[in-house]
Design a protein around this motif. Structure first.
Motif, PDB file in Angstrom:
ATOM      1  N   LEU A 184      28.164 -64.653  70.780  1.00 39.49           N
ATOM      2  CA  LEU A 184      27.697 -65.931  70.254  1.00 39.49           C
ATOM      3  C   LEU A 184      28.664 -66.471  69.207  1.00 39.49           C
ATOM      4  N   GLU A 185      29.070 -65.635  68.266  1.00 36.47           N
ATOM      5  CA  GLU A 185      29.991 -66.096  67.230  1.00 36.47           C
ATOM      6  C   GLU A 185      31.349 -66.463  67.808  1.00 36.47           C
ATOM      7  N   GLU A 186      31.800 -65.708  68.782  1.00 42.16           N
ATOM      8  CA  GLU A 186      33.086 -66.001  69.418  1.00 42.16           C
ATOM      9  C   GLU A 186      33.074 -67.377  70.085  1.00 42.16           C
ATOM     10  N   GLU A 187      31.918 -67.784  70.616  1.00 47.22           N
ATOM     11  CA  GLU A 187      31.818 -69.099  71.224  1.00 47.22           C
ATOM     12  C   GLU A 187      31.654 -70.197  70.174  1.00 47.22           C
ATOM     13  N   TRP A 188      30.804 -69.976  69.187  1.00 47.82           N
ATOM     14  CA  TRP A 188      30.448 -71.046  68.255  1.00 47.82           C
ATOM     15  C   TRP A 188      31.496 -71.318  67.181  1.00 47.82           C
ATOM     16  N   ARG A 189      32.189 -70.308  66.670  1.00 46.97           N
ATOM     17  CA  ARG A 189      33.138 -70.548  65.568  1.00 46.97           C
ATOM     18  C   ARG A 189      34.175 -71.621  65.903  1.00 46.97           C
ATOM     19  N   PRO A 190      34.829 -71.544  67.076  1.00 50.38           N
ATOM     20  CA  PRO A 190      35.808 -72.592  67.397  1.00 50.38           C
ATOM     21  C   PRO A 190      35.179 -73.975  67.557  1.00 50.38           C
ATOM     22  N   LEU A 191      33.868 -74.019  67.811  1.00 50.60           N
ATOM     23  CA  LEU A 191      33.196 -75.303  68.014  1.00 50.60           C
ATOM     24  C   LEU A 191      32.838 -75.996  66.689  1.00 50.60           C
ATOM     25  N   PHE A 192      33.119 -75.339  65.563  1.00 51.45           N
ATOM     26  CA  PHE A 192      32.921 -75.975  64.267  1.00 51.45           C
ATOM     27  C   PHE A 192      33.775 -77.238  64.172  1.00 51.45           C
ATOM     28  N   SER A 193      35.056 -77.130  64.485  1.00 46.06           N
ATOM     29  CA  SER A 193      35.937 -78.307  64.413  1.00 46.06           C
ATOM     30  C   SER A 193      35.569 -79.327  65.486  1.00 46.06           C
ATOM     31  N   VAL A 194      35.129 -78.860  66.644  1.00 45.29           N
ATOM     32  CA  VAL A 194      34.742 -79.772  67.728  1.00 45.29           C
ATOM     33  C   VAL A 194      33.501 -80.570  67.317  1.00 45.29           C
ATOM     34  N   ALA A 195      32.549 -79.896  66.701  1.00 48.68           N
ATOM     35  CA  ALA A 195      31.342 -80.585  66.240  1.00 48.68           C
ATOM     36  C   ALA A 195      31.680 -81.595  65.143  1.00 48.68           C
ATOM     37  N   TRP A 196      32.647 -81.256  64.302  1.00 55.81           N
ATOM     38  CA  TRP A 196      33.047 -82.207  63.260  1.00 55.81           C
ATOM     39  C   TRP A 196      33.728 -83.421  63.885  1.00 55.81           C
ATOM     40  N   ALA A 197      34.548 -83.189  64.897  1.00 56.30           N
ATOM     41  CA  ALA A 197      35.197 -84.303  65.591  1.00 56.30           C
ATOM     42  C   ALA A 197      34.164 -85.205  66.258  1.00 56.30           C
ATOM     43  N   ASP A 198      33.089 -84.607  66.761  1.00 55.50           N
ATOM     44  CA  ASP A 198      32.005 -85.379  67.366  1.00 55.50           C
ATOM     45  C   ASP A 198      31.354 -86.298  66.331  1.00 55.50           C
ATOM     46  N   PHE A 199      31.091 -85.757  65.142  1.00 59.03           N
ATOM     47  CA  PHE A 199      30.507 -86.563  64.071  1.00 59.03           C
ATOM     48  C   PHE A 199      31.503 -87.627  63.588  1.00 59.03           C
ATOM     49  N   GLN A 200      32.765 -87.262  63.548  1.00 63.49           N
ATOM     50  CA  GLN A 200      33.813 -88.207  63.141  1.00 63.49           C
ATOM     51  C   GLN A 200      33.884 -89.391  64.111  1.00 63.49           C
ATOM     52  N   ARG A 201      33.705 -89.110  65.389  1.00 66.26           N
ATOM     53  CA  ARG A 201      33.686 -90.175  66.402  1.00 66.26           C
ATOM     54  C   ARG A 201      32.581 -91.185  66.106  1.00 66.26           C
ATOM     55  N   PHE A 202      31.397 -90.684  65.769  1.00 70.38           N
ATOM     56  CA  PHE A 202      30.311 -91.584  65.432  1.00 70.38           C
ATOM     57  C   PHE A 202      30.621 -92.388  64.170  1.00 70.38           C
ATOM     58  N   LEU A 203      31.051 -91.696  63.119  1.00 70.07           N
ATOM     59  CA  LEU A 203      31.298 -92.371  61.849  1.00 70.07           C
ATOM     60  C   LEU A 203      32.334 -93.480  61.967  1.00 70.07           C
ATOM     61  N   LYS A 204      33.395 -93.207  62.698  1.00 63.38           N
ATOM     62  CA  LYS A 204      34.478 -94.191  62.794  1.00 63.38           C
ATOM     63  C   LYS A 204      34.049 -95.448  63.534  1.00 63.38           C
ATOM     64  N   GLY A 205      33.053 -95.325  64.411  1.00 59.51           N
ATOM     65  CA  GLY A 205      32.530 -96.509  65.081  1.00 59.51           C
ATOM     66  C   GLY A 205      31.439 -97.196  64.277  1.00 59.51           C
ATOM     67  N   TRP A 206      30.698 -96.413  63.521  1.00 60.85           N
ATOM     68  CA  TRP A 206      29.530 -96.922  62.784  1.00 60.85           C
ATOM     69  C   TRP A 206      29.908 -97.526  61.442  1.00 60.85           C
ATOM     70  N   SER A 207      30.779 -96.839  60.718  1.00 61.18           N
ATOM     71  CA  SER A 207      31.161 -97.278  59.375  1.00 61.18           C
ATOM     72  C   SER A 207      32.582 -96.779  59.074  1.00 61.18           C
ATOM     73  N   PRO A 208      33.590 -97.499  59.548  1.00 67.04           N
ATOM     74  CA  PRO A 208      34.977 -97.016  59.488  1.00 67.04           C
ATOM     75  C   PRO A 208      35.484 -96.692  58.089  1.00 67.04           C
ATOM     76  N   ASN A 209      34.847 -97.247  57.062  1.00 65.36           N
ATOM     77  CA  ASN A 209      35.293 -96.988  55.691  1.00 65.36           C
ATOM     78  C   ASN A 209      34.432 -95.950  54.969  1.00 65.36           C
ATOM     79  N   HIS A 210      33.633 -95.214  55.715  1.00 67.89           N
ATOM     80  CA  HIS A 210      32.718 -94.244  55.113  1.00 67.89           C
ATOM     81  C   HIS A 210      33.506 -93.148  54.390  1.00 67.89           C
ATOM     82  N   PHE A 211      32.950 -92.675  53.249  1.00 68.49           N
ATOM     83  CA  PHE A 211      33.656 -91.663  52.453  1.00 68.49           C
ATOM     84  C   PHE A 211      33.791 -90.332  53.184  1.00 68.49           C
TER      85      PHE A 211
END
Length: 330
Positions: A276-303
């Protein structure tokens, strides 16, 4: 103006005369209020959802899609409290759902007051004690619901997932992130280990004990299936200042996975924690990129769009490119 209505709720549960109404917060986009009702016998929490006559949104997203998403989120939360909050679990404490009153235009969700059982404070600045307590809560929550399926929560948890944010995706100007958005989403939704995520695991949705070493969580509008890293990313973005995220990243992940190992041993001994950890640890950055995708479309100047989040997004894209390259070689 709701005092008579709230007194009726008190009468329903034989709590005596309403002593005070404390407004905890107004719900997002004017959809009602969260209040504490104080009676002689005890206090209770009411999430009073009232459909607005006109739509308003602090960032201008006043679309029918946005409205329908919010409506469904409240339906999910009502379902959650009706079906998942009847027994106390001290390892990942949530309010007990007492009753829901509902008509065509409003819901009244009656809940236990967590302050009355020791979870007395919210914090705006998290010390490591608060971070550890929250990460342990999330680890236990995720362990408890790994491989548990339910059709009464969101099929994909969190409020920013790709399928429910087409308007923000259309406005996304980061071409490379836009190109990889579907692959990022697929990587998270198709991973082997799926759990139920809180979906809105920001610091403000945790209530702490007086010492800060234990907590309970509230606000289950976006609870649903997904990879646990999505909650960790969102929590970290809300609880750790951007300039110290990088230096705290390893500690946060180690703290979470240590707690997850303990929680898996408690809830689901048949699951291989190393796998489980071997699968999930690398997905930390992927999950952040997913949230970044939303933020950049929703509020491009968000802190929350900052040097650290950009570096993590680049790391995620490099990981996915390399993974695809390895597949092509096979």
């Amino acid at each position: 103006m709701n005092s008579e209505l709230y007194q009726n709720i008190g009468d329903e549960f034989n709590l005596g005369r309403l002593v005070a109404i404390e407004t905890i917060q107004v719900l997002w986009s004017g959809y009602g209020e969260l209040v504490r009702l104080k009676f002689p016998k005890k206090s209770i929490i009411i999430k009073h959802i009232q459909l607005p006559k006109s739509l308003s949104h602090p960032r201008g997203w006043n679309t029918d899609l946005s409205h329908q998403r919010k409506l469904h989120s409240y339906e999910v939360e009502v379902n959650w409290y009706k079906n998942f909050s009847k027994q106390i679990d001290k390892r990942c404490r949530i309010p007990l759902g007492i009753k829901c009153f509902q008509n065509e235009n409003e819901w009244l969700l009656v809940m236990e007051d967590l302050a009355s059982v020791g979870y007395v404070s919210n914090v705006t600045y998290a010390y490591k004690t608060h971070l550890k307590a929250s990460l342990e809560w999330l680890a236990n929550f995720h362990a408890k619901y790994i491989n548990i399926k339910s059709d009464i929560v969101w099929s994909i948890g969190t409020y920013w997932h790709l399928d429910t944010r087409p308007d923000e995706f259309e406005l996304l100007e980061d071409k490379e992130l836009k190109k990889f958005a579907k692959l990022i989403d697929s990587e998270l939704t198709s991973c082997k280990y799926q759990t139920i995520v809180h979906g809105d695991a920001k610091l403000a949705n945790f209530c702490f004990s007086s010492g800060g070493d234990s907590c309970a969580a509230v606000d289950f509008q976006y609870v649903g299936h997904g990879c646990g890293m999505k909650d960790i990313v969102y929590f970290m973005s809300s609880a750790v200042e951007p300039e110290i995220c990088e230096q705290n990243e390893e500690w946060i992940l180690d703290t979470y996975f240590d707690a997850l190992e303990n929680a898996i041993e408690y809830y689901q001994k048949n699951i291989d924690i190393e796998d489980l950890e071997e699968e999930w640890r690398p997905l930390f950055s992927v999950a952040w990129a997913d949230f970044q995708r939303f933020l950049k479309g929703w509020s491009p100047n968000h802190f929350k769009i900052n040097e650290y989040s950009e570096e993590l997004t680049s790391k995620a894209l490099a990981y996915l490119k390399n993974k695809n390259l390895q597949k092509e070689k096979i």
